[in-house]
Design an enzyme around this catalytic site. Sequence first.
Site, short mmCIF file in Angstrom:
data_model
loop_
_atom_site.label_atom_id
_atom_site.label_comp_id
_atom_site.label_asym_id
_atom_site.label_seq_id
_atom_site.Cartn_x
_atom_site.Cartn_y
_atom_site.Cartn_z
N LYS A 115 -5.06 -10.36 -12.52
CA LYS A 115 -3.92 -9.55 -12.96
C LYS A 115 -3.32 -10.06 -14.26
CE LYS A 115 -2.54 -7.23 -8.76
NZ LYS A 115 -1.54 -7.08 -7.73
N LYS A 217 -14.03 -3.20 -6.73
CA LYS A 217 -13.25 -2.82 -5.54
C LYS A 217 -12.57 -1.47 -5.77
CE LYS A 217 -9.36 -4.83 -4.92
NZ LYS A 217 -8.23 -5.73 -4.82
N LYS A 220 -6.02 0.99 -6.55
CA LYS A 220 -4.97 1.93 -6.97
C LYS A 220 -4.89 1.99 -8.49
CE LYS A 220 -1.97 0.30 -3.21
NZ LYS A 220 -0.99 -0.74 -2.93
P1 TYM Z 1 -2.12 -4.09 -1.43
O1 TYM Z 1 -0.88 -3.28 -1.48
O2 TYM Z 1 -2.91 -4.28 -2.67
O3 TYM Z 1 -3.11 -3.51 -0.35
C1 TYM Z 1 -2.70 -3.18 0.97
C2 TYM Z 1 -3.81 -3.54 1.95
O4 TYM Z 1 -5.00 -2.81 1.64
C3 TYM Z 1 -6.10 -3.72 1.56
N1 TYM Z 1 -7.04 -3.21 0.53
C4 TYM Z 1 -8.34 -2.99 0.75
N2 TYM Z 1 -9.10 -3.12 1.87
C5 TYM Z 1 -10.41 -2.77 1.77
N3 TYM Z 1 -10.97 -2.30 0.61
C6 TYM Z 1 -10.25 -2.16 -0.53
N4 TYM Z 1 -10.80 -1.67 -1.63
C7 TYM Z 1 -8.86 -2.50 -0.48
N5 TYM Z 1 -7.85 -2.48 -1.40
C8 TYM Z 1 -6.75 -2.93 -0.76
C9 TYM Z 1 -5.48 -5.04 1.13
O5 TYM Z 1 -6.32 -6.14 1.46
C10 TYM Z 1 -4.19 -5.03 1.92
O6 TYM Z 1 -4.40 -5.48 3.24
N6 TYM Z 1 -0.51 -8.83 -1.37
C11 TYM Z 1 -0.69 -7.65 -0.57
C12 TYM Z 1 0.61 -7.13 0.05
C13 TYM Z 1 1.36 -8.14 0.86
C14 TYM Z 1 1.02 -8.63 2.15
C15 TYM Z 1 2.08 -9.51 2.51
C16 TYM Z 1 -0.06 -8.41 3.00
C17 TYM Z 1 2.54 -8.71 0.51
N7 TYM Z 1 2.97 -9.53 1.50
C18 TYM Z 1 2.06 -10.19 3.73
C19 TYM Z 1 -0.08 -9.10 4.21
C20 TYM Z 1 0.97 -9.96 4.57
C21 TYM Z 1 -1.22 -6.53 -1.45
O7 TYM Z 1 -1.04 -6.52 -2.64
O8 TYM Z 1 -1.80 -5.51 -0.77
#
Ligand code: TYM
Length: 354
Positions: A115, A217, A220
């Site tokens: 990032k 991957k 978004k």
């Molecule tokens: P975020 O918002 O990017 O994504 C949300 C969830 O979706 C999963 N994910 C995927 N799984 C499979 N294939 C993909 N291409 C894919 N893209 C996203 C992510 O692994 C995630 O589970 N840092 C985290 C948010 C967060 C969080 C937390 C998660 C903040 N605090 C505490 C768990 C516990 C994030 O940016 O997810």
Amino acid sequence: MSDFAPRVFSGVQPTGNLHLGNYLGAIRKFVALQESQDCIYCVVDLHSITAQLVHEDLKSQIRSITAAFLAAGIDPKRHIVFNQSRVSGHAELAWIFNCVARIGWMNRMTQFKEKAGKDRENASLGLLAYPSLMAADILLYRATHVPVGDDQKQHLELTRDIAIKFNNDFSERIAEAGLGTEIAVGEETVNGYFPITEPLIGGEATRVMSLKDGAKKMSKSDPSDLSRINLTDDAEQIARKIKKAKTDPDALPSEPKGLEGRPEADNLVGIFAALAEKTKADVLSEFGGRQFSEFKPVLADLAVEKLSPINGEMRRLIDDPGHIDAVLKDGGERAGAIAEKTMRDVKDIVGFLR
Ligand code: TYM
């Protein structure tokens, strides 16, 4: 055996459209876990300002992720659904964890490197400290299990490192205050305040890839909308994106081994398997030998069948922001009560005057 009561926590950032990767890698697991576990699901709005500070429509993004949670089947009465910024304990605990975690740990995070890109000096301090806030999210509720996609694995390892260091550094105070719980760490049993959280990363879609490039991957932030299936896409858009998805000229193999070196084929078979709740081996025993021209329309029908009810319900909920806001307020109050108790304990352990 750990004596912590099992509790599930996970979060999703309110940035951009939710896509099939978020659904299969995370949200669908949230729904399944609520049948047997005590769950807290959070729209992590504090995280969303780490990469970009000013957002035009943060409120509607927060509501839209909440709508996706509810539309997918999460029950906000039996469990807790809220947005992070409502509960001040997240930021407070993150500050303490900033003093527990080491800069070297943060510098090693792949997501930070990706990032921040080449201009690291210009990334926000929040982006560097992001994993410490994530650890605070989880440990504020002393959650024991965290369902996520594969890309969050490293952050969860860091959460464990923070819990271990906090438990070690304050071990005497924790014991003196009678706030410790037995925790199994490998062969050993230690007494600590925070659990050593287990990631839940499993199934056939832990890493859903871009429809345009099997090495990237699904994300978004990809500039090409054709690279992902959004949860808000209608049946026609879903079918069109699958039709245009990149593939190779060969027929499908009849066993998973034949997917090696064929990332796009592997991805589509994985998506099919996850949507159908089967294994890749099952899918290939049915479709082995067939061309993508035959496989893609069946995949598109399956994706539409699984996603359109969610899509329809999401639209209905987005048109009722009053309901969404009430869910978040109620969830925030219940989360806040748990968080308050943790922060009282943590302040006593660290030695602040209350
Ligand atoms: P975020 O918002 O990017 O994504 C949300 C969830 O979706 C999963 N994910 C995927 N799984 C499979 N294939 C993909 N291409 C894919 N893209 C996203 C992510 O692994 C995630 O589970 N840092 C985290 C948010 C967060 C969080 C937390 C998660 C903040 N605090 C505490 C768990 C516990 C994030 O940016 O997810």
